[in-house]
Design a protein around this motif. Structure first.
Motif, PDB file in Angstrom:
ATOM      1  N   LEU B 224      14.909  11.194  -3.892  1.00  0.00           N
ATOM      2  CA  LEU B 224      13.981  10.095  -4.104  1.00  0.00           C
ATOM      3  C   LEU B 224      12.688  10.472  -3.374  1.00  0.00           C
ATOM      4  N   CYS B 225      11.763  11.056  -4.138  1.00  0.00           N
ATOM      5  CA  CYS B 225      10.596  11.712  -3.550  1.00  0.00           C
ATOM      6  C   CYS B 225       9.328  10.892  -3.794  1.00  0.00           C
ATOM      7  N   HIS B 226       8.426  10.960  -2.814  1.00  0.00           N
ATOM      8  CA  HIS B 226       7.192  10.177  -2.847  1.00  0.00           C
ATOM      9  C   HIS B 226       5.963  11.077  -2.850  1.00  0.00           C
ATOM     10  N   ALA B 227       4.897  10.580  -3.491  1.00  0.00           N
ATOM     11  CA  ALA B 227       3.569  11.169  -3.299  1.00  0.00           C
ATOM     12  C   ALA B 227       2.685  10.041  -2.801  1.00  0.00           C
ATOM     13  N   TYR B 228       1.985  10.280  -1.696  1.00  0.00           N
ATOM     14  CA  TYR B 228       1.088   9.265  -1.137  1.00  0.00           C
ATOM     15  C   TYR B 228      -0.360   9.719  -1.328  1.00  0.00           C
ATOM     16  N   ILE B 229      -1.135   8.894  -2.039  1.00  0.00           N
ATOM     17  CA  ILE B 229      -2.547   9.195  -2.251  1.00  0.00           C
ATOM     18  C   ILE B 229      -3.342   8.419  -1.208  1.00  0.00           C
ATOM     19  N   ASP B 230      -3.826   9.158  -0.241  1.00  0.00           N
ATOM     20  CA  ASP B 230      -4.540   8.573   0.895  1.00  0.00           C
ATOM     21  C   ASP B 230      -5.937   8.117   0.458  1.00  0.00           C
ATOM     22  N   VAL B 256       8.693  13.517  -8.446  1.00  0.00           N
ATOM     23  CA  VAL B 256       8.303  12.307  -7.736  1.00  0.00           C
ATOM     24  C   VAL B 256       8.811  11.058  -8.463  1.00  0.00           C
ATOM     25  N   GLU B 257       9.315  10.105  -7.699  1.00  0.00           N
ATOM     26  CA  GLU B 257       9.791   8.853  -8.288  1.00  0.00           C
ATOM     27  C   GLU B 257       8.864   7.683  -7.937  1.00  0.00           C
ATOM     28  N   THR B 258       8.204   7.768  -6.782  1.00  0.00           N
ATOM     29  CA  THR B 258       7.318   6.684  -6.346  1.00  0.00           C
ATOM     30  C   THR B 258       5.977   7.259  -5.892  1.00  0.00           C
ATOM     31  N   VAL B 259       4.902   6.634  -6.389  1.00  0.00           N
ATOM     32  CA  VAL B 259       3.567   7.013  -5.936  1.00  0.00           C
ATOM     33  C   VAL B 259       3.013   5.853  -5.116  1.00  0.00           C
ATOM     34  N   LEU B 260       2.504   6.154  -3.923  1.00  0.00           N
ATOM     35  CA  LEU B 260       1.880   5.144  -3.072  1.00  0.00           C
ATOM     36  C   LEU B 260       0.378   5.431  -3.063  1.00  0.00           C
ATOM     37  N   VAL B 261      -0.428   4.384  -3.296  1.00  0.00           N
ATOM     38  CA  VAL B 261      -1.879   4.583  -3.391  1.00  0.00           C
ATOM     39  C   VAL B 261      -2.557   3.692  -2.353  1.00  0.00           C
ATOM     40  N   HIS B 262      -3.438   4.290  -1.553  1.00  0.00           N
ATOM     41  CA  HIS B 262      -4.167   3.498  -0.557  1.00  0.00           C
ATOM     42  C   HIS B 262      -5.124   2.552  -1.278  1.00  0.00           C
ATOM     43  N   SER B 321      -2.465   0.370   4.001  1.00  0.00           N
ATOM     44  CA  SER B 321      -2.789   1.299   5.088  1.00  0.00           C
ATOM     45  C   SER B 321      -1.878   2.520   5.030  1.00  0.00           C
ATOM     46  N   TYR B 322      -2.288   3.527   5.767  1.00  0.00           N
ATOM     47  CA  TYR B 322      -1.456   4.720   5.980  1.00  0.00           C
ATOM     48  C   TYR B 322      -0.106   4.301   6.550  1.00  0.00           C
ATOM     49  N   ASP B 323      -0.140   3.403   7.547  1.00  0.00           N
ATOM     50  CA  ASP B 323       1.116   2.986   8.198  1.00  0.00           C
ATOM     51  C   ASP B 323       2.070   2.338   7.209  1.00  0.00           C
ATOM     52  N   GLU B 324       1.523   1.568   6.280  1.00  0.00           N
ATOM     53  CA  GLU B 324       2.402   0.945   5.286  1.00  0.00           C
ATOM     54  C   GLU B 324       3.050   2.027   4.407  1.00  0.00           C
ATOM     55  N   ALA B 325       2.287   3.060   4.097  1.00  0.00           N
ATOM     56  CA  ALA B 325       2.850   4.169   3.305  1.00  0.00           C
ATOM     57  C   ALA B 325       3.992   4.838   4.061  1.00  0.00           C
ATOM     58  N   ILE B 326       3.757   5.120   5.342  1.00  0.00           N
ATOM     59  CA  ILE B 326       4.795   5.779   6.158  1.00  0.00           C
ATOM     60  C   ILE B 326       6.048   4.900   6.241  1.00  0.00           C
ATOM     61  N   ALA B 327       5.829   3.576   6.447  1.00  0.00           N
ATOM     62  CA  ALA B 327       6.973   2.662   6.558  1.00  0.00           C
ATOM     63  C   ALA B 327       7.760   2.654   5.246  1.00  0.00           C
ATOM     64  N   HIS B 328       7.052   2.665   4.104  1.00  0.00           N
ATOM     65  CA  HIS B 328       7.731   2.683   2.810  1.00  0.00           C
ATOM     66  C   HIS B 328       8.549   3.969   2.652  1.00  0.00           C
ATOM     67  N   ILE B 329       7.933   5.098   2.985  1.00  0.00           N
ATOM     68  CA  ILE B 329       8.633   6.384   2.849  1.00  0.00           C
ATOM     69  C   ILE B 329       9.842   6.434   3.787  1.00  0.00           C
ATOM     70  N   SER B 330       9.654   5.959   5.037  1.00  0.00           N
ATOM     71  CA  SER B 330      10.780   5.960   5.985  1.00  0.00           C
ATOM     72  C   SER B 330      11.938   5.145   5.448  1.00  0.00           C
ATOM     73  N   LYS B 331      11.617   4.047   4.772  1.00  0.00           N
ATOM     74  CA  LYS B 331      12.669   3.153   4.301  1.00  0.00           C
ATOM     75  C   LYS B 331      13.371   3.708   3.057  1.00  0.00           C
ATOM     76  N   TYR B 332      12.616   4.265   2.123  1.00  0.00           N
ATOM     77  CA  TYR B 332      13.212   4.590   0.825  1.00  0.00           C
ATOM     78  C   TYR B 332      13.427   6.080   0.557  1.00  0.00           C
TER      79      TYR B 332
END
Lengths: 413, 413
Positions: B224-230, B256-262, B321-332
């Motif tokens: 379950l892989c993420h890409a975070y667009i800062d 990638v299964e989830t993309v997180l966008v700032h 925020s960046y922190d929200e992205a990290i928290a999401h990745i840590s969780k999922y």
């Protein structure tokens, strides 16, 4: 009381903070802990005395392991101190290369995460485990022997105080609060929270952990160790090494249990070797040829080659050839540590390849197999597994490499 | 038919010879095997056709994996060839130091020993496993999917012929002969013979192996892989990376299964990103803010963040925020491979530490997580364990360090 699963979750959460602890914070923890133990030694000894009083029916050997003397505490303090100057393994780049297209691929050391350590009566272990785990950025859940209940509790309180005073999560080291026997089996199936289990103690404990765990286990199975005296051995060195490897601390796993002697050197070495062994009150179980050198030897049975005496007993076999020695070691060694004594470089080189043990020694005592002796600043255990690492497990071995890949818009073509 | 225990014993015996195989012998094996497969491709394809005919009720995806085309065989031959120039990891001295008293302590790479590899229908795996195991000095017991029965048998016959022709033990690679389902569980408790189990395939297979094994397991749990667009991302790079990471091969674990966008970059990137995804027929499950950019998005449920689609589907969340992205990745995150797109060096450096995944990528597609892409010459699997190593497991990772200690009569004082 927290449940097993609550403690596992707390540990996992703490591990996300501990992973990012600075070297300075980790060293502060070590220094504060050493000071706290030093300062409170009377209190600690009083708690230890309480343990000793409440467990009067334990064996003398167990009592010895359980006792914390002032000298013992000084040893603990000094062991903590020796970790301070050791390099922090976390963040070290093990290797990196840049592809032709500019993509940089690095392997970087990171903490393992949450380590469960199960051990028996020796209360110094809780401090060793805490110091090694924290310095390597890991979080620990420990379960000590019930005999050391009060000693472990007071030591844990100083560990947690030191964590707090150095700005690290106080839950970085927890004791399993649920004292039921089954609690440990409930913990080591929680592979979403626990990353590694290290059992230290009796074979039954290790077998039970291996059987129940869903988490990787690094264990030290047993220590059936050999010393092979080659026909090209230096006799003085051989005798010194065998006496040291057998008698300096026979209860330890790195003591020699079987000595193999090449037939061509037997006449020159056996009388003196036996004499020295008997001087040290070592009981000798020998094959037929060994017994011809002294009537104080008992004839070895097949079981003797397969027995970890952990006592002032040794089995000795005279072999016809190097190959026979290798075959014997392959068959009976527990693959922890085996040694050769020989001045022949070709033979010693072959031995290094032919013997598949975690530690292979040439002209050196098996008893040197130890994290401190190897310059690791301590060891959390000795691994006889064949993955991760083999032998004394120090700070660096409590990390794992992860990949960091840096590109500039690189995609897979 | 040999019993499970007989095959395990044979493997252990073979491992003592394989450990000492020379680099030349191992490379000869690879070259002979490549030639045999090349020369007998018609025969192999005929056996594969037999498998396909006998398994007409399998899904189209399984059929695709089972089919060995001429091009597929050419790929196998080329993969074997690419291992020839790779350095032999066995015998490499990882580090050594000499104590003040002259004792030399070295850590040397040695093969792991006997590796059990369990895999499903793809018949190329048996060749990959054999090539990687032999080049790294290991012995393999393989169990392939029953659908590939004839294909695996003929490929095994060439593997064993190549072993023999290069002077290596023919039993260096065996197929488990006992085809009962329980046979595998009987094998993976034999910790005196088996050193490592690598299951590759469905979650049920991996869970069952983890549950039953008494031997260490290196597994790849799920992807379950993420890409975070800062907010500091380069928009072109971000779109290229997400499209590549999602669409280049959606059935693979490193997609990638989830993309997180700032949120600060959302207005600039979302319209174009969604357009490109829809062009590639990707279904988008978005959070509320994502859905405001297109009515073709479906509103994501909690389950979407936790789902490994392995398909042309992606979930997208706009984070504050960046922190929200990290928290999401840590969780999922399944901690296999997660990426960030950002031109801000401080942010990307933090991401490398904050994300606890086997592979962390900066401005690069998650799909690059692969042994060949990383220059390993192939991979026997991708490890999401937290011991031994993390990420694509290549030749070097199929060894373990042992200690070689050389003295001159050194004893423990």
């Amino acid at each position: 009381m927290k449940t097993v699963i609550e403690q596992a979750q707390i540990a996992k959460n703490a591990s996300h903070l501990m992973r990012k602890a600075t070297t300075e914070q980790k060293n502060t923890f070590l220094k504060v802990l050493a000071t706290l133990i030093e300062k409170n030694k009377d209190l600690i000894i009083a708690k230890n005395t309480k343990d000793l009083n409440e467990n009067q029916n334990i064996t003398p050997a167990m009592k010895k392991r359980l006792t914390l003397s002032e000298a013992g505490l000084a040893g603990i303090v000094s062991a903590i101190g020796s970790l301070v100057p050791m390099p922090d393994p976390v963040g070290v780049v093990v290797n990196e290369h840049i592809r032709e297209d500019g993509l940089k691929i690095s392997r970087v050391r990171a903490p393992i995460g949450v380590i469960v350590c199960i051990f028996e009566s020796r209360p110094n272990v809780i401090v060793d485990v805490a110091a090694l785990c924290i310095k390597s950025g890991n979080v620990a859940i420990v379960r000590g022997g019930k005999e050391a209940f009060h000693s472990n509790n007071i030591l844990l309180s100083y560990i947690q105080q030191a964590l707090q005073e150095s700005g690290l999560p106080q839950d970085g080291v927890q004791q399993l609060e649920d004292r039921r026997h089954e609690a440990i089996n409930e913990l080591i199936v929680l592979d979403q929270y626990i990353d590694l289990v290290i059992p230290r103690g009796r074979k039954e404990l290790i077998d039970s952990v291996t059987e129940h765990s869903k988490v990787p286990v690094i264990k030290h199975a047993r220590g059936l160790c050999h010393a092979y005296i080659d026909r090209d051995a230096d006799i003085e060195k051989a005798i010194d090494i065998v006496i040291n490897a057998k008698t300096s601390n026979p209860a330890t796993c790195n003591s020699v249990e079987t000595v193999l002697v090449h037939k061509d050197i037997a006449d020159s070495i056996m009388p003196k070797l036996l004499e020295k062994l008997f001087e040290k009150n070592v009981e000798v179980m020998g094959d037929e040829r060994t017994c011809t050198y002294s009537n104080k030897c008992r004839l070895a049975t097949e079981d003797d080659w397969d027995e970890e005496y952990l006592d002032l007993k040794v089995s000795i076999k005279i072999v016809d050839s190097y190959d026979e020695a290798i075959a014997h070691i392959s068959k009976y060694s527990s693959s922890l540590t085996d040694s050769i004594v020989s001045e022949n470089n070709e033979t010693t080189k072959n031995f290094q390849d032919d013997v598949d043990s975690a530690v292979v020694l040439v002209n050196a005592s098996n008893r040197l197999t130890d994290g401190e002796q190897f310059g690791l600043g301590g060891e959390i255990g000795i691994s006889t597994c064949r993955i991760h690492m083999r032998g004394p497990m120090g700070l660096e071995d409590m990390t794992v490499t992860k990949y960091v890949v840096v590109g500039d818009g690189h995609i897979r073509k």
